[in-house]
Design a protein around this motif. Sequence first.
Motif, PDB file in Angstrom:
ATOM      1  N   TYR A  63      -8.227  -8.997  10.802  1.00 16.87           N
ATOM      2  CA  TYR A  63      -7.918  -8.854   9.377  1.00 16.87           C
ATOM      3  C   TYR A  63      -9.191  -8.635   8.578  1.00 16.87           C
ATOM      4  N   ASP A  64      -9.152  -7.609   7.724  1.00 18.16           N
ATOM      5  CA  ASP A  64     -10.263  -7.301   6.838  1.00 18.16           C
ATOM      6  C   ASP A  64      -9.942  -7.842   5.449  1.00 18.16           C
ATOM      7  N   LEU A  65     -10.969  -8.375   4.788  1.00 14.90           N
ATOM      8  CA  LEU A  65     -10.799  -8.943   3.449  1.00 14.90           C
ATOM      9  C   LEU A  65     -11.123  -7.875   2.400  1.00 14.90           C
ATOM     10  N   TYR A  66     -10.214  -7.692   1.446  1.00  8.83           N
ATOM     11  CA  TYR A  66     -10.363  -6.711   0.370  1.00  8.83           C
ATOM     12  C   TYR A  66     -10.252  -7.391  -0.987  1.00  8.83           C
ATOM     13  N   ALA A  67     -10.818  -6.724  -1.994  1.00 10.73           N
ATOM     14  CA  ALA A  67     -10.629  -7.127  -3.389  1.00 10.73           C
ATOM     15  C   ALA A  67      -9.892  -5.992  -4.085  1.00 10.73           C
ATOM     16  N   ASN A  68      -9.031  -6.347  -5.007  1.00  7.87           N
ATOM     17  CA  ASN A  68      -8.264  -5.353  -5.742  1.00  7.87           C
ATOM     18  C   ASN A  68      -8.433  -5.596  -7.242  1.00  7.87           C
ATOM     19  N   SER A  69      -8.622  -4.493  -7.993  1.00 14.03           N
ATOM     20  CA  SER A  69      -8.748  -4.576  -9.448  1.00 14.03           C
ATOM     21  C   SER A  69      -8.191  -3.296 -10.045  1.00 14.03           C
ATOM     22  N   VAL A  70      -8.316  -3.151 -11.364  1.00 14.15           N
ATOM     23  CA  VAL A  70      -7.852  -1.924 -12.021  1.00 14.15           C
ATOM     24  C   VAL A  70      -8.625  -0.699 -11.534  1.00 14.15           C
ATOM     25  N   GLN A  71      -9.792  -0.905 -10.945  1.00 18.14           N
ATOM     26  CA  GLN A  71     -10.567   0.208 -10.393  1.00 18.14           C
ATOM     27  C   GLN A  71     -10.168   0.549  -8.962  1.00 18.14           C
TER      28      GLN A  71
END
Length: 192
Positions: free
Chosen positions: A89-97
């Motif tokens: 599993y890879d860790l991601y961040a999510n935002s409006v960008q």
Amino acid sequence: MYCQGASKGIVFFTDKGIDKKIEVSKTPFNVSCNPVDERGRSGKAIYTYDCSNPIPQCQNQTREIALYEHESLFFKSVLDNAGYDGNHYDLYANSVQGERLLLAGFSTGCGLPTISNKKFIPNGNDGLVVKDSANNNMYIVAVSECKYSVSCDKDCPEDSHKCIHKQYPGYCCVPCKKTGDRLKNIANKVGQ
């Protein structure tokens, strides 16, 4: 350092097209700027997670990672025969960008991670930051652009002229170059 030997300073800045100012009574002072975008302030997230593998080293784990205030964390599975459940599993961040990869191969032997707690800690360097001579924060203002000027013992920025005005605070600041350009433009139109 700004305003060494002066009794006061004023930091003039623009944010989203609105002119603003900070009056600084403790001199000298330093000003730095790192704009804040729609992801929010930068800092770190301290988070706790548990994984699908019930062994102790896969439960109640805590990590920290650089993150923006308004980003959310999530995991993506990648086929991996060495993984606990056939994936890592890879860790991601999510935002409006959009999304961005934070850490590849976050979990291999523990299976699917689930975040149970996340605390965001800002780094304190975002926005327009005014610090005293001992490097203590006096003002931190979240701004989306870094357009500022400093005036010492004056009420207006260096590139402007102070005019008496009936409304509070009893004066206005007229930008010299902008006004000069307007006058030149009018003179050119009249001369045609």
